[in-house]
Design a protein around this motif. Structure first.
Motif, PDB file in Angstrom:
ATOM      1  N   ALA A 276       1.715  23.446   2.294  1.00 32.64           N
ATOM      2  CA  ALA A 276       0.990  22.221   1.936  1.00 32.64           C
ATOM      3  C   ALA A 276       1.932  21.097   1.519  1.00 32.64           C
ATOM      4  O   ALA A 276       1.711  19.935   1.852  1.00 32.64           O
ATOM      5  N   LEU A 279       3.677  19.619   4.623  1.00 31.67           N
ATOM      6  CA  LEU A 279       2.690  18.858   5.396  1.00 31.67           C
ATOM      7  C   LEU A 279       2.407  17.520   4.724  1.00 31.67           C
ATOM      8  O   LEU A 279       2.384  16.470   5.367  1.00 31.67           O
ATOM      9  N   HIS A 280       2.203  17.585   3.415  1.00 33.65           N
ATOM     10  CA  HIS A 280       1.909  16.360   2.690  1.00 33.65           C
ATOM     11  C   HIS A 280       3.079  15.386   2.764  1.00 33.65           C
ATOM     12  O   HIS A 280       2.895  14.175   2.950  1.00 33.65           O
ATOM     13  N   LEU A 283       3.164  13.718   6.203  1.00 36.94           N
ATOM     14  CA  LEU A 283       2.010  12.817   6.364  1.00 36.94           C
ATOM     15  C   LEU A 283       2.169  11.582   5.489  1.00 36.94           C
ATOM     16  O   LEU A 283       1.806  10.463   5.893  1.00 36.94           O
ATOM     17  N   GLU A 284       2.712  11.770   4.297  1.00 38.89           N
ATOM     18  CA  GLU A 284       2.885  10.633   3.402  1.00 38.89           C
ATOM     19  C   GLU A 284       3.942   9.665   3.924  1.00 38.89           C
ATOM     20  O   GLU A 284       3.752   8.444   3.889  1.00 38.89           O
ATOM     21  N   ALA A 287       2.336   7.785   6.731  1.00 37.95           N
ATOM     22  CA  ALA A 287       1.306   6.841   6.273  1.00 37.95           C
ATOM     23  C   ALA A 287       1.937   5.616   5.611  1.00 37.95           C
ATOM     24  O   ALA A 287       1.536   4.477   5.873  1.00 37.95           O
ATOM     25  N   ARG A 291       1.632   1.860   6.990  1.00 41.01           N
ATOM     26  CA  ARG A 291       0.987   0.821   6.170  1.00 41.01           C
ATOM     27  C   ARG A 291       1.942  -0.351   5.950  1.00 41.01           C
ATOM     28  O   ARG A 291       1.534  -1.509   5.986  1.00 41.01           O
TER      29      ARG A 291
ATOM     30  N   GLY B 237      -3.801   6.981   7.475  1.00 44.71           N
ATOM     31  CA  GLY B 237      -4.848   7.613   6.680  1.00 44.71           C
ATOM     32  C   GLY B 237      -4.317   8.407   5.484  1.00 44.71           C
ATOM     33  O   GLY B 237      -3.112   8.633   5.350  1.00 44.71           O
ATOM     34  N   SER B 238      -5.216   8.846   4.638  1.00 45.10           N
ATOM     35  CA  SER B 238      -4.872   9.552   3.400  1.00 45.10           C
ATOM     36  C   SER B 238      -4.115  10.861   3.658  1.00 45.10           C
ATOM     37  O   SER B 238      -4.654  11.786   4.278  1.00 45.10           O
ATOM     38  N   PRO B 239      -2.869  10.980   3.189  1.00 49.84           N
ATOM     39  CA  PRO B 239      -2.100  12.222   3.364  1.00 49.84           C
ATOM     40  C   PRO B 239      -2.797  13.430   2.741  1.00 49.84           C
ATOM     41  O   PRO B 239      -2.792  14.516   3.317  1.00 49.84           O
ATOM     42  N   GLU B 240      -3.409  13.236   1.560  1.00 51.24           N
ATOM     43  CA  GLU B 240      -4.074  14.354   0.882  1.00 51.24           C
ATOM     44  C   GLU B 240      -5.242  14.868   1.723  1.00 51.24           C
ATOM     45  O   GLU B 240      -5.391  16.063   1.963  1.00 51.24           O
ATOM     46  N   TRP B 242      -5.916  14.504   4.918  1.00 50.40           N
ATOM     47  CA  TRP B 242      -5.575  15.099   6.219  1.00 50.40           C
ATOM     48  C   TRP B 242      -4.807  16.400   6.066  1.00 50.40           C
ATOM     49  O   TRP B 242      -4.973  17.324   6.860  1.00 50.40           O
ATOM     50  N   ARG B 243      -3.976  16.500   5.048  1.00 55.79           N
ATOM     51  CA  ARG B 243      -3.319  17.787   4.782  1.00 55.79           C
ATOM     52  C   ARG B 243      -4.379  18.872   4.591  1.00 55.79           C
ATOM     53  O   ARG B 243      -4.302  19.950   5.185  1.00 55.79           O
TER      54      ARG B 243
END
Lengths: 300, 300
Positions: A276, A279-280, A283-284, A287, A291, B237-240, B242-243
């Motif tokens: 997790a 992955l986070h 993704l962060e 994102a 942005r 989009g929100s990392p939380e 989508w994780r």
């Protein structure tokens, strides 16, 4: 550009010839005409109906052959598929005046430069390669608009053989369209464009192809939402045009694709392991980068 | 649904409790209130400010605890991260009336059903799992709108334990929001959503991450155009959120990712071999499928 030549004395604005009067070529003509930067515009193309339409829309003053364009124009813009560059330049060359400048709007540059060298030989100094980063969903002369290039970036990849006057003149024309000119070398251009333009198109198309080929594709497509819509929008583009771009920029595409695959491997491993945090983290980063880009981009 | 029970006699409209009053929960409340399909709306959530805002916006009549919601509501919508489903249902269960129905709006269904079975035990028949295919760029109560679900698709994945009345009642509520209800089983839902929703987000994020991590990322991002913009929009989009979705739907994600990789292998091979026909063939199939989808989609 480092030189300090005086701006040329006011004279009759140049005659422009546009080879390929669609969205890109037509908008260049419309912008320069609107800025009073050209005295006359000739349109060259294989599609008679399209040229007729361009004339009715006031984008061009007259149709012309490649020979007539070479004989009469001071500036020639090639807005044709990159694969047609060599053939068009070969047809122009025998009739080309020595003070005429040619530029282009091709999406790849290393192959265009090679084609131009082969076609123009010792006259290669008259060709200043370019690539406007602009487009729209619609194509053809009716989609052309004088403001297409306003605030957009134009990449020029000047050659050693281009003298200061040639570079300055093409730069000034694009600036007259309201664009910002950035200089790069052709290979760097091709790698960067493979990354931010060609690869997204390739990936979007691969994905769309996979969904459309699935056994239950009807059900999938019925349940596709707005994320799918945005992610696949570019996959609707012209198969011919993008095939030619991919082939013309094959080396850079393959090299960038290897980089994306390496990132995909890492993200997939994190998913497979149920990690997790990893992955986070990815993704962060994605994102935040998106942005930040969105907050600064004129395209948002 | 195959049954022919009469529509229930008109009675006092039900009391609705929404757990998580953001875009999804708030829009459900606003739509049902607008349709006169609920008599009173309770809002449950951990964020006091958000609930206060929901009340000021008229989305809810009052704040409530999970216990109060279980005791007072006829219908409960869970609009919480899928990972919170079990905990919320466990808190509701001891106080739940036997005629109350619960539904949810989670993006994955197999894991939600498993969590619901674990939390509700023999009362699982009161839970009708659902997933509205709707969203917007904005989030929170202020983004809620009564028309969010109009013309959109709601997937319900009813359980064997749901009786006809329960299925019909939840279906009718979504239809009162203007939505179209589609029935599927949870596993099928998860594979299809992995394909058309979760995977595009994963791929877009992987790509965005790779571009942002490149040595010359500033230059790349400066030259990114409208294709890049569309392809990467969902990566913001929100990392939380989508994780959690990726982890909750891991098996289907990995299986669909293998399919996309197989397509990528084929397309990359065509590019590497310079096979213009194969490249054109795949690009054309993708373009035609996307254009056909676009011509029929309400989202275009």
């Amino acid at each position: 550009m480092g030189d300090h030549l005086p701006v040329e004395a006011a004279a009759t604005p140049p005659v422009l010839a546009v080879v390929g009067v669609g969205l890109i070529g037509g908008s260049f003509a419309a912008a320069l005409r609107g800025a009073g930067a050209v005295s006359r515009v000739l349109g060259v193309g294989r599609n008679r109906k399209s040229l007729q339409e361009a004339r009715e829309l006031g984008l061009i003053d007259a149709q012309a052959s490649l020979q007539e364009a070479a004989e009469q124009a001071d500036i020639i813009l090639l807005a044709v598929p990159v694969g047609a560059t060599r053939q068009v330049l070969e047809a122009l060359r025998p009739h080309l005046r020595s003070d005429t400048l040619i530029t282009d709007a091709g999406s790849t540059k290393a192959d265009v430069v090679a084609a131009a060298r082969a076609a123009l030989g010792e006259r290669i100094g008259q060709f200043v390669p370019g690539h406007p980063i602009a487009g729209a969903e619609q194509t053809g002369p009716s989609a052309a608009m004088p403001h297409l290039y306003k605030g957009r970036t134009i990449i020029l990849t000047p050659l050693d053989e281009n003298d200061a006057r040639a570079r300055r003149r093409i730069t000034q024309l694009w600036e007259a369209c309201g664009a910002r000119v950035v200089l790069m070398d052709p290979e760097q251009h091709d790698v960067v464009l493979a990354s931010v333009s060609h690869l997204p198109h390739f990936l979007s198309s691969v994905y769309m192809w996979q969904v459309a080929s699935a056994e239950n594709s009807d059900l999938r497509l019925e349940l596709a939402g707005s994320g799918f819509r945005d992610f696949t929008r570019i996959a609707a583009g012209s198969p011919e045009m993008w095939r030619d771009i991919f082939l013309a920029n094959r080396e850079a595409m393959l090299s960038e694709l290897a980089e994306v695959r390496a990132s995909l491997d890492r993200a997939e491993a994190a998913l497979r392991e149920g990690d997790a945090d990893k992955l986070h983290d990815f993704l962060e980063k994605a994102a935040l980068a998106r942005r930040f880009w969105g907050s600064r981009s004129r395209l948002q």
